[in-house]
Design a protein around this motif. Structure first.
Motif, short mmCIF file in Angstrom:
data_model
loop_
_atom_site.label_atom_id
_atom_site.label_comp_id
_atom_site.label_asym_id
_atom_site.label_seq_id
_atom_site.Cartn_x
_atom_site.Cartn_y
_atom_site.Cartn_z
N MET A 42 -1.20 5.34 -7.14
CA MET A 42 -2.11 4.48 -6.39
C MET A 42 -2.62 5.10 -5.09
O MET A 42 -3.55 4.60 -4.49
CB MET A 42 -1.46 3.13 -6.08
N TRP A 185 6.45 -4.14 -2.60
CA TRP A 185 5.96 -2.78 -2.54
C TRP A 185 4.95 -2.60 -1.42
O TRP A 185 3.99 -3.36 -1.28
CB TRP A 185 5.32 -2.33 -3.86
N ASP A 259 -1.10 -3.16 -9.46
CA ASP A 259 -0.87 -1.72 -9.34
C ASP A 259 0.40 -1.44 -10.11
O ASP A 259 1.49 -1.79 -9.67
CB ASP A 259 -0.71 -1.37 -7.85
N1 SER Z 1 2.74 1.75 -6.21
C1 SER Z 1 3.83 1.59 -7.09
C2 SER Z 1 4.80 2.74 -7.05
O1 SER Z 1 4.52 3.76 -6.47
C3 SER Z 1 3.33 1.42 -8.50
O2 SER Z 1 2.30 2.32 -8.75
O3 SER Z 1 5.87 2.62 -7.56
#
Ligand code: SER
Length: 479
Positions: A42, A185, A259
């Protein structure tokens, strides 16, 4: 399924669900100096998660090579690697929890073929202080999808990781609520650590259960977020629906995003029923080649072989993406990976150069799926072999000098001298001294720092005097 099949069927499945496969980001982020490496799928999509329109649409997918240099000291166990591939999919204001959870569960169970009985999941417990509700919605969706496989999934309220270590898992439980240290997250790693201005949100993580015999009891009782070994995280679905404001509070984003990031190597390990990621099709050929070269077995030299395989794979990909060994930033990390691999190979009896035997094995594992690996194969081998040659000379000179300390105690000042005159990195001096049975002074680090500081002061003085135009600054204090 092997790792290659898992990657390709993931992308094909997501495409069949209306996702566009986007080009992966390079390992060195473009136009973003906040991190040395791309450490997740991401990272290059941040502006789109905050509302910008992505040219490829609202449903995106890819497999993103990642480097997490901060994990370097954890490599050697059964699951940590500095380099890995993250399978990713994103909904930019399109589908949300239900579609995401079903999609990933279908992929794992119906496509990869994992046993749903071995899948455990976690959800966010809520945060009253910040007005963020408990994610009962995700838990209810999980209950439904498990029920469709004939599994009654009970819910457990855990809290923190430490709470889980003390409590463990009770029969029937499959969905676990954790706090903002575990199931939130953000780029800061937790709810409390969410950077101002960043998108963030509750997440729902998916774990594979290898069985109680894999739990290291020194970590406490087994539960999904335990580091004890029974459970391994294989994917994380972030429901990115908040953004942190200047005053520290959280506002809802105008568009709710998903995400998702899944560890390709870990899913592949679960798929072969091994808790050891080094047994998968993208790593085992490297280990097999190391066994051939050294005549030693993986069973006897597990940790060293894992580190060498990981580090050379990471350095190979860095070279593909244009990084070259140097004394700063990305080049320094690459140099550290390569030198560490050479040192460990030495302990396996590989006193001769060996990159030319191993790097092609690595390149060939990726050449079909990553055309850039195929295109740069010869150049990458040449770059790594050149670094190996130059470090080999340093190593030989340093080892010879180190041999003079036999029967003495190596002090910090000695370590400094070896680094200053032979370019012998400090960790290497100390590790090699110990290997050769040379005692090392307990306070070597403090004394080394002092010697370095003295030398810096001397060289600053020299610069001020402008002596013959000599440049200031400390010479390479080692890798
Ligand atoms: N942003 C989350 C991670 O890095 C999922 O993509 O785990």
């Amino acid at each position: 399924m092997d790792a290659h099949e898992i990657r390709n069927s993931y992308l094909a499945f997501l495409q069949s669900n209306g996702h566009t496969v986007i080009e992966r980001a390079p390992l060195v982020p473009r136009g973003d100096t906040s991190t040395l490496f791309n450490g997740s799928g991401m990272q290059s999509l941040l502006p789109f998660l905050l509302g910008a329109e992505h040219p490829a649409g609202k449903r995106l997918t890819d497999s993103q090579p990642c480097v997490r240099a901060q994990d370097i000291d954890d490599v050697g166990d059964n699951r940590h690697t500095t380099f890995f591939e993250m399978l990713g999919n994103w909904s930019l204001g399109d589908y949300f929890k239900e579609t995401q959870i079903r999609q990933f569960f279908t992929f794992l169970v119906d496509i990869v073929g994992l046993d749903p009985q071995k899948i455990y999941v976690t959800c966010f417990i809520g945060d009253a202080e910040n007005g963020i509700p408990r994610d009962d919605e995700a838990a209810a969706i999980w209950q439904t999808v498990f029920a469709e496989k004939g599994i009654t999934a009970e819910v457990a309220e855990i809290g923190s990781q430490a709470d889980g270590d003390a409590r463990g898992v009770r029969p029937g439980e499959r969905i676990f609520f954790y706090d903002g240290g575990e199931n939130w997250w953000s780029r800061g790693g937790s709810l409390a650590g969410t950077p101002i201005g960043d998108p963030c949100g509750p997440d729902s993580e998916v774990f594979y259960d290898f069985g109680p015999e894999f739990q290291d009891a020194s970590f406490g009782l087994a539960h999904p977020a335990s580091d004890g070994g029974q459970f391994m995280e294989i994917g994380n679905q972030v429901f990115m629906q908040y953004r942190r404001l200047d005053d520290g509070s959280f506002e809802e984003l105008a568009r709710r995003n998903v995400d998702f990031g899944g560890g390709l190597e870990r899913i592949a390990a679960a798929s072969i029923g091994s808790d050891d990621v080094f047994r998968i099709s993208l790593l085992w050929p490297i280990i097999a080649a190391l066994q051939n070269l050294t005549g030693r077995s993986y069973e006897d030299e597990t940790s060293s072989m894992r580190i060498i395989a990981d580090h050379l794979r990471g350095a190979t990909f860095l070279a593909v993406d244009g990084v070259r060994p140097s004394n700063k930033e990305q080049g320094y990390v690459m140099r550290r990976l390569l030198r560490r691999a050479i040192r460990l190979a030495l302990s396996l009896g590989l006193t001769e150069n060996f990159f030319a035997e191993i790097v092609p094995v690595i390149a060939d594992l990726y050449a079909d799926d990553y055309p850039e690996v195929a295109a740069s194969r010869d150049e990458v081998i040449a770059v790594l072999v050149k670094e190996e040659n130059s470090f080999r000379r340093t190593l030989e000179g340093g080892l010879l000098a180190l041999a003079d300390y036999q029967g003495q105690t190596l002090t910090g000042a000695d370590v400094f001298r070896l680094s200053d005159t032979h370019g012998f990195p400090k960790e290497l001096s100390v590790e090699e001294a110990r290997r050769l049975g040379i005692a090392v002074a307990d306070d070597w680090q403090a004394e080394f720092a002092l010697a370095l500081e003295e030398q810096r002061a001397r060289s600053r003085g020299a610069t001020r005097l402008g002596a013959a135009g000599l440049p200031g600054g400390a010479p390479g204090a080692g890798a």
